[in-house]
Design an enzyme around this catalytic site. Structure first.
Site, mmCIF file in Angstrom:
data_model
loop_
_atom_site.group_PDB
_atom_site.id
_atom_site.type_symbol
_atom_site.label_atom_id
_atom_site.label_comp_id
_atom_site.label_asym_id
_atom_site.label_seq_id
_atom_site.Cartn_x
_atom_site.Cartn_y
_atom_site.Cartn_z
ATOM 1 N N ASP A 335 0.803 -1.450 0.180
ATOM 2 C CA ASP A 335 0.092 0.084 -0.018
ATOM 3 C C ASP A 335 0.729 1.023 -0.024
ATOM 4 O O ASP A 335 0.484 2.240 -0.672
ATOM 5 C CB ASP A 335 -0.974 0.022 1.285
ATOM 6 C CG ASP A 335 -1.462 -1.250 1.558
ATOM 7 O OD1 ASP A 335 -1.343 -2.246 1.219
ATOM 8 O OD2 ASP A 335 -2.942 -1.092 1.787
ATOM 9 N N GLU A 474 -6.487 -11.165 -4.023
ATOM 10 C CA GLU A 474 -6.248 -11.959 -2.945
ATOM 11 C C GLU A 474 -7.189 -13.060 -2.870
ATOM 12 O O GLU A 474 -7.455 -13.892 -2.022
ATOM 13 C CB GLU A 474 -5.847 -11.424 -1.549
ATOM 14 C CG GLU A 474 -4.679 -10.664 -1.837
ATOM 15 C CD GLU A 474 -4.368 -9.765 -0.405
ATOM 16 O OE1 GLU A 474 -3.220 -9.501 -0.197
ATOM 17 O OE2 GLU A 474 -5.306 -9.856 0.477
#
Length: 726
Positions: A335, A474
């Site tokens: 991130d 994911e």
């Protein structure tokens, strides 16, 4: 007053206290404090987190430890505690002024004993001095005269959702209005000290000090008259062993003595902090005319990122949930490099440099991770903390008391290339050759060594593959030849070649040193070239459609539109195993490539893949990282109005608690993606090695967009008129 600088809460809603605590987080790049009430409230999370203050914890290995609270300041009127838990709230307002970083809360309260009082709290964490925090309380009796008492404390009885991290070392007092508390983390043994000073103005107050165990308290008492406003200032200093070695207590007390040495201490500290904020906003502010909600939201995104960004410490980084909650335990993910770092690369390059230096200083942990897997070079961890070792939990508690295996720390490999990309992007934008020479080249080269040892040669297919991975999406685990992973690995190896060539030309001695130390032999470099030529990329040459991973097209399709409305992710609804067998995406890996490497794909390729993958992406409740990127891509395809809802989804994620998890902390990546959506998307900013260009595409209702960016040492200003002005 321009209210687009203000985040306001016009009434108190107890059921929203959790997310609102996160929304009203303030900080200064060294620490952050959630919007907890100074007088306390049942069920609240009294949280202050400080960069680098990690401690051991079962299951998740390490976490940022909630430090002893500096906030407590309770008011008593004629013996009754002023508390929103009791009595009657007659009026209420809370406001965060993002221009100055000041949080205020005002309310009129009637006690169970039928006394009415006006209370105004104000607090800030100094951006001018990372060790100073300040709090002001103003008390005005409305319909009574009598005794008013204020109790101000340093409270060591704090925890992280039930986990206690601190042991008291010592506490004490200095003079009649100063107390201190020194504590040590239970596992890592890190010292931290706080000292507090109280000052009452507008009344003749009597001070007493109370040595409550692990909660030293200053009490001020005065006789108040109806309509008389009395001001109470509490100034706190905080030091850790990272700043002051083993003399944390001495440092905290010395700072308070410095503060008290001049009159009007609180006002002087506030003026200095406000000036520092003015300098930040001068370079970083984004102006959106014609859309107050978007204007406020983008300023809020920037505010939350700047209060989480280490101003001068190259050994820490920004966690996925910033420092605004316990979500992800203060761990650092991709991130930071992909979604957050560009904000600082273009608005405050010194902070971006620090964030990248954190990754350089944790290369040891990355190398250890590669060795543990039997691989060469440096493999950055999926979740990182202070040392750069892998801190992803292997199991977490799941439904029905069953542990759920977490595979990201083992097989989500793309982060090494994400970090290399961030180094390259920073270098392009800043021209900081010294950083690349001293630090960046080594990071890029040693992670390239990792990739060359991780790919698998398939002789019967005459190609290299990467099996058993997780991409950014994911929802799908243990997949082979994930397009994002393979494509970025190839790009990464090409970048490493270019950087090594640059070094050999610009700094031959450094090139020779790295070639020897990283064992960049001729055979190894030849293998890089072979991998670049032969790594397997799943794309149909006729349709130009990429297949996200092998077998993806054979998985079950799901009509996401038919599942609306919903308040949970597809994975939460279907379960991990069933979602893994569908085509539903948490995040579209293929489209992420177009965002990162726009020059490598033509418009037709982008459109074909957009049309296929966007309807299959869980954009409402999947990854909070995705909507901002969708906005950028929609702008690049020429449709700003299609981009706008995606942008607002990213920008309002916490202000509106869109994912119903803001209580856990601010979505830092979404904040960074929102800024990128404005500047790189609507503003069309493109930076290459030799140029900086813009191609603005504004939503129809925007009248004007303006921003500034740093490019190779020069602050450049841009302003675009929208059709709302025509």
């Amino acid at each position: 007053m321009d209210n687009t600088w203000l985040i306001q809460e016009p009434e108190f809603t107890p059921s929203a206290i959790g997310p609102q605590e996160a929304v009203f987080t303030i900080g200064n790049g060294n620490l952050s404090t959630r919007g907890t009430f100074e007088e306390g409230f049942s069920g609240c999370d009294d949280v202050t987190l400080v960069h680098g203050v990690f401690d051991d914890v079962p299951t998740v290995m390490t976490e940022l430890a909630n430090v002893p609270s500096w906030l407590p300041l309770a008011v008593y009127i004629e013996g009754e505690k002023v508390s929103l838990d009791a009595g009657e709230i007659l009026s209420y307002e809370r406001t965060l002024d993002m221009r100055t970083g000041v949080l205020t809360r005002s309310f009129r309260w009637r006690s169970p004993g039928n006394r009415t009082v006006d209370v105004r709290y104000e607090r800030f964490t100094s951006l001018a001095d990372p060790h100073v925090l300040a709090l002001r309380c103003q008390v005005t009796p409305v319909d009574f005269s009598g005794t008013v008492e204020v109790r101000a404390a340093l409270d060591g009885h704090v925890d992280n959702a039930g986990v206690r991290h601190w042991l008291k070392v010592k506490q004490g007092e200095q003079g009649e209005r100063t107390v201190f508390l020194e504590s040590r983390t239970r596992g890592t043994g890190l010292l931290l000290a706080e000292a507090a000073w109280l000052d009452v103005r507008g009344a003749s107050a009597k001070y007493t000090l109370h040595p409550i165990e692990n909660c030293p308290t200053i009490v001020a008492r005065w006789t108040a008259q109806t309509g008389q406003t009395v001001t109470v200032d509490k100034v706190v200093s905080l030091y850790t062993a990272h700043d002051a070695g083993r003399k944390t207590c001495e440092a905290a007390l010395a700072k308070l003595a410095e503060v008290q040495a001049t009159p009007d201490a609180y006002d002087r500290l506030l003026a200095a902090s406000s000036h520092a904020w003015a300098e930040v906003w001068d370079a970083a502010d984004v102006i959106i005319e014609g859309d107050d909600e978007a204007q406020r939201a983008i300023r809020y995104s920037l505010f939350q990122l700047f209060i989480a960004a280490p101003q001068a410490d190259p050994f820490v980084s920004i966690a996925a949930k910033t420092m605004s909650g316990f979500g992800y335990r203060g761990h650092v993910f991709w991130d930071t490099e992909i979604f957050i770092l560009p904000v600082f690369t273009y608005t405050h390059p010194a902070i971006a440099r620090n964030l990248l230096l954190y990754r350089y200083h944790t290369l040891g942990g990355a190398r250890a991770k590669a060795r543990e897997a039997g691989l060469d070079g440096a493999q950055y961890p999926w979740e990182a903390a202070l040392t750069g070792e892998e801190v992803t939990p292997r199991f977490v508690p799941g439904p029905a008391g069953k542990d759920v295996r977490i595979w990201t720390g083992d097989i989500e490999l793309h982060i090494s290339s994400d970090i290399a990309y961030a180094v390259w992007q920073y270098w392009q934008a800043t021209g900081d050759d010294d950083f690349m020479l001293q630090y960046g080249a080594e990071m890029i080269l040693d992670t390239a060594v990792f990739w060359a040892s991780r790919v698998e040669w398939e002789p019967e297919k005459n190609r290299y593959e990467i099996s058993d991975v997780i991409g950014p999406d994911e929802y799908h685990e243990h997949v082979d030849n994930n397009v994002y992973t393979n494509y970025l690995a190839r790009w990464h190896l090409g970048l490493a070649q270019a950087v090594l060539n640059w070094l050999r030309h610009s700094a031959p001695a450094k090139a020779a040193e790295l070639v020897e130390r990283l064992a960049l032999t001729g055979a190894r470099l030849e293998k890089w070239r072979d991998i670049i030529a032969k790594i397997y990329i799943l794309q149909d040459p006729t349709t130009r459609l990429f297949e996200q991973f092998e077998g993806y097209f054979q998985r079950r399709d799901v009509d996401l539109a038919a599942m609306e409305p919903r308040s949970r992710s597809v994975q939460a609804l279907l379960g991990i195993e069933e979602t893994n067998e569908t085509q539903v995406l948490k995040q579209p890996d293929v489209l992420m490539l177009f965002y990162l490497l726009p020059d490598e794909f033509d418009a037709q390729t982008m459109r074909v893949n957009w049309d296929y993958y966007t309807p299959r992406t869980d954009l409402t409740h999947g990854s909070s990282l995705a909507p901002g990127i969708q906005a950028i891509l929609a702008c690049r395809m020429g449709d700003a109005d299609m981009a706008y809802p995606f942008f607002m989804q990213a920008a309002l994620i916490d202000l509106h608690d869109l994912r119903l998890n803001t209580r856990d902390g601010i979505h830092g990546a979404a904040a960074g993606a929102a800024w990128q959506a404005v500047v790189l998307g609507f503003g069309g900013l493109r930076v290459t090695e030799n140029s900086l260009t813009t191609q603005a595409r504004l939503p129809k209702h925007w009248k004007r967009l303006a921003f500034k960016v740093w490019h190779k040492g020069e602050l450049k200003s841009f302003s675009f008129e929208g059709i709302g002005n025509i």
